[in-house]
Design a protein around this motif. Structure first.
Motif, PDB file in Angstrom:
ATOM      1  N   TYR A  31      -2.978   2.795  12.246  1.00 16.85           N
ATOM      2  CA  TYR A  31      -3.532   1.599  12.892  1.00 16.85           C
ATOM      3  C   TYR A  31      -3.270   0.342  12.069  1.00 16.85           C
ATOM      4  O   TYR A  31      -3.541  -0.766  12.507  1.00 16.85           O
ATOM      5  N   CYS A  32      -2.776   0.501  10.842  1.00 15.15           N
ATOM      6  CA  CYS A  32      -2.696  -0.611   9.899  1.00 15.15           C
ATOM      7  C   CYS A  32      -1.309  -1.249   9.936  1.00 15.15           C
ATOM      8  O   CYS A  32      -0.298  -0.576  10.117  1.00 15.15           O
ATOM      9  N   ASP A  66      -6.633  -2.808  -1.598  1.00 14.82           N
ATOM     10  CA  ASP A  66      -7.011  -1.483  -1.105  1.00 14.82           C
ATOM     11  C   ASP A  66      -6.953  -0.420  -2.175  1.00 14.82           C
ATOM     12  O   ASP A  66      -7.656   0.578  -2.111  1.00 14.82           O
ATOM     13  N   ARG A  69     -10.427   4.859  -2.065  1.00 14.64           N
ATOM     14  CA  ARG A  69     -10.054   5.912  -1.105  1.00 14.64           C
ATOM     15  C   ARG A  69     -10.460   7.224  -1.705  1.00 14.64           C
ATOM     16  O   ARG A  69     -10.300   7.432  -2.918  1.00 14.64           O
ATOM     17  N   CYS A  74       0.853  -1.185   0.000  1.00 15.01           N
ATOM     18  CA  CYS A  74       0.000   0.000   0.000  1.00 15.01           C
ATOM     19  C   CYS A  74       0.892   1.239   0.000  1.00 15.01           C
ATOM     20  O   CYS A  74       1.993   1.199   0.544  1.00 15.01           O
ATOM     21  N   ASN A 115       0.301  -2.522   7.478  1.00 17.38           N
ATOM     22  CA  ASN A 115       0.995  -2.509   6.193  1.00 17.38           C
ATOM     23  C   ASN A 115       2.416  -1.968   6.244  1.00 17.38           C
ATOM     24  O   ASN A 115       3.339  -2.563   5.701  1.00 17.38           O
ATOM     25  N   TYR A 169      -0.093   4.189   1.327  1.00 21.19           N
ATOM     26  CA  TYR A 169      -0.415   5.045   2.468  1.00 21.19           C
ATOM     27  C   TYR A 169       0.221   4.489   3.748  1.00 21.19           C
ATOM     28  O   TYR A 169       0.829   3.429   3.733  1.00 21.19           O
ATOM     29  N   ASN A 170       0.020   5.220   4.809  1.00 21.79           N
ATOM     30  CA  ASN A 170       0.659   4.837   6.058  1.00 21.79           C
ATOM     31  C   ASN A 170      -0.266   5.154   7.233  1.00 21.79           C
ATOM     32  O   ASN A 170       0.034   6.008   8.059  1.00 21.79           O
ATOM     33  N   CYS A 171      -1.415   4.478   7.260  1.00 21.53           N
ATOM     34  CA  CYS A 171      -2.377   4.739   8.335  1.00 21.53           C
ATOM     35  C   CYS A 171      -1.826   4.142   9.629  1.00 21.53           C
ATOM     36  O   CYS A 171      -1.303   3.029   9.627  1.00 21.53           O
ATOM     37  N   ARG A 229      -4.790  10.018   8.516  1.00 17.59           N
ATOM     38  CA  ARG A 229      -5.583  10.047   7.276  1.00 17.59           C
ATOM     39  C   ARG A 229      -6.082  11.474   7.105  1.00 17.59           C
ATOM     40  O   ARG A 229      -6.816  11.995   7.940  1.00 17.59           O
TER      41      ARG A 229
HETATM   42  S1  SF4 Z   1      -5.550   1.103   6.107  1.00 17.18           S
HETATM   43 FE1  SF4 Z   1      -5.649   0.721   3.895  1.00 17.18          FE
HETATM   44  S2  SF4 Z   1      -4.956   2.677   2.998  1.00 17.18           S
HETATM   45 FE2  SF4 Z   1      -4.280   2.712   5.136  1.00 17.18          FE
HETATM   46  S3  SF4 Z   1      -2.188   1.903   5.081  1.00 17.18           S
HETATM   47 FE3  SF4 Z   1      -3.571   0.179   5.514  1.00 17.18          FE
HETATM   48  S4  SF4 Z   1      -3.981  -0.751   3.537  1.00 17.18           S
HETATM   49 FE4  SF4 Z   1      -3.159   1.308   3.159  1.00 17.18          FE
END
Ligand code: SF4
Ligand code: B12
Length: 438
Positions: free
Chosen positions: A196-197, A243, A272, A190, A199, A192-194, A310
């Motif tokens: 809580y995630c 995503d 998104r 991904c 990834n 992005y860098n949310c 975000r």
């Molecule tokens: S929540 Fe979705 S958009 Fe945000 S970093 Fe994780 S995979 Fe990427």
């Protein structure tokens, strides 16, 4: 030697019964090494007798566990049943293992753990087994030793994923297909860098995370989908779980064009707000997109920006949602409550944002702090983490608040999760009613 390879997916009270996409990508590699492959999805808390019976029926020489962080307690339990079985090599991988391999080596009985994406490590491991080489130096695996572990960092992730093909035939058909619907993943990673995630944490196990977000060329994606449809001709609807298929405008427009022309099945996609434009919506609509799913997470702009990382504001999100809805595409929202120090008033804003959007349905889950994420660290600093054993008891993010809260905070959090879920149920009932009329 028996060449039987058993994948075990641990999914007890996980809120999900379906295939494991990671394992689908590993199975062809194992088959290529002339192993018979079997997959078991453990969805109940089996005792030793039940577990051993399932194992004996197949007589594997390798057992490969896959699990998320929510299932690590069961990895300890099930691998413990195999402790005396020196005739079976036990390995584990998946998101839960990748985020804390040290814990897995210490607290479970598996012989080795895989860090990150498994294609190259599995290939190397099976190669080393067949050529009778030393296994403990296999790249991407930490091996248990009596005193400490042999730690081999992961090789660089596969940059060109265009030739990877999943094999869904190893799963029970009812797990792959539900009312003609199939779930597929095309890309990896991904951009992005949310906070809580997982990834970002997953990409950071590599010496360089540059280029971790990967989408195969359109032609290869169509080829992958065609291959799956040959195995499952009954498919009538595809859910794309990626995503970010719409994040690359040029790629998506080309994909939508080819998909509409060659595959031509209705589909669902994740979106998104930042990537939605009239061109993208047109491409979605014209290629058969019937549903889109969007993560709102919170309706409070401040919390979304500062705690979740975000950035778009509510008006921007609503405008983008309208574009999708006005094109006749059903929109579903993902929401989360129970972030550290989140107040009832902020959760009310999540409810209100949904009411303004009026989605066709959606879900509201409880925040769970995954190890190595930014929000895990925030919870730690604010003394919001539950004791480890309590965290390990929470097997999904649908059933209960997952951070330390006082009784009043907990009550508020559960109240809003239920309030948003019951709103979603009403919206879904309206959607189904209107679909029946048309
Ligand atoms: S929540 Fe979705 S958009 Fe945000 S970093 Fe994780 S995979 Fe990427
Ligand atoms: C698609 C997806 C889903 C799908 C399908 C899940 C599935 N099991 O395939 C759906 C929507 C159903 C889903 C459900 C859930 N999901 Co989900 N999901 C994802 C998502 C977006 C992609 C996962 C994926 O398929 N990736 C592509 C494949 C190829 O990668 P992979 O699964 O990691 O597998 C590779 C490696 O891990 C490794 N590997 C995996 N297993 C093994 C085993 C061995 C032996 C070896 C050697 C290697 C190995 O090799 C694989 C190939 O490279 C991720 C986010 C992300 N980007 O990873 C979240 C994510 C995995 N999900 C998450 C969660 C929490 C859930 C749920 C528990 C939610 C809930 N119900 O409460 C359920 C549990 C599902 C389950 N039991 O597996 C979390 C996990 C967090 C964590 N630390 O554990 C993630 C990371 C998102 C997040 N919030 O951070 N999910």
């Amino acid at each position: 030697m028996q060449k039987n390879f058993l994948f075990i997916n641990i999914s007890i009270n996980s809120g999900y019964h379906g295939v494991n996409h990671g394992v689908a990508f590993l199975a062809p590699i194992v088959k290529k090494h002339s192993y018979r492959v079997k997959y078991i999805d453990i969805t109940a808390d089996w005792n030793a007798g039940q577990f051993n019976q399932a194992i004996e029926a197949f007589q594997p020489s390798v057992i490969a566990f896959s699990c998320t962080s929510h299932q690590l307690k069961y990895l300890t339990k099930f691998s413990g049943f195999l402790e005396e079985r020196s005739d079976i090599l036990t390995i584990a991988g998946g998101v839960g293992v990748t985020l804390d391999p040290e814990w897995v080596i210490k607290k479970t009985s598996v012989d080795a753990v895989c860090i990150g994406e498994g294609e190259i490590p599995i290939e190397n491991l099976l190669h080393n087994i067949s050529s009778k080489k030393e296994l403990r130096t296999t790249e991407g695996f930490y091996f248990r030793n009596e005193k400490n572990a042999f730690k081999n960092p992961p090789p660089q992730f596969i940059r060109d994923i265009s030739l990877l093909r999943p094999d869904y035939t190893i799963f029970a058909k009812k797990a792959v297909l539900k009312d003609g619907r199939i779930n597929l993943m095309l890309g990896r990673g991904c951009v992005y860098n949310c906070n809580y995630c997982s990834n970002k944490a997953l990409s950071s196990v590599y010496s360089s995370a540059k280029g971790y977000f990967r989408l195969p060329p359109v032609e290869q994606c169509i080829d992958l989908i065609k291959g799956v449809l040959e195995d499952f001709p009954e498919v009538t609807f595809i859910n794309f779980l990626d995503d970010l298929l719409i994040s690359n405008k040029i790629w998506f427009k080309q994909f939508a064009h080819e998909y509409g022309k060659i595959i031509n099945l209705p589909y669902t996609i994740c979106v998104r707000a930042e990537s939605i434009s009239s061109e993208i919506v047109d491409a979605m609509k014209n290629s058969g997109c019937k549903k889109a799913q969007i993560g709102l997470e919170s309706g409070n702009e401040e919390l979304r920006k500062t705690i979740l990382n975000r950035s778009p504001d509510n008006d921007f999100i609503i405008e983008k949602c309208r574009m999708v809805q006005n094109a006749g595409i059903e929109l579903y929202t993902f929401n989360v409550v129970g972030f550290p120090d989140e107040q009832g008033a902020e959760m009310e804003e999540t409810y209100n944002l949904n009411k303004r959007i009026a989605p066709s349905g959606g879900v509201c889950t409880f925040f769970y702090p995954y190890k190595k994420t930014a929000l895990y660290e925030i919870c730690k600093k604010r003394n919001r983490l539950l004791p480890e054993d309590d965290m390990l008891d929470i097997t999904n993010y649908l059933s209960q608040p997952s951070i330390k809260m006082n009784a009043a905070e907990k009550k508020t959090c559960i109240f809003y999760q239920e309030k948003i879920m019951s709103y979603m149920e009403k919206q879904l009932a309206l959607t189904e009613e209107s679909n029946q009329q048309t």
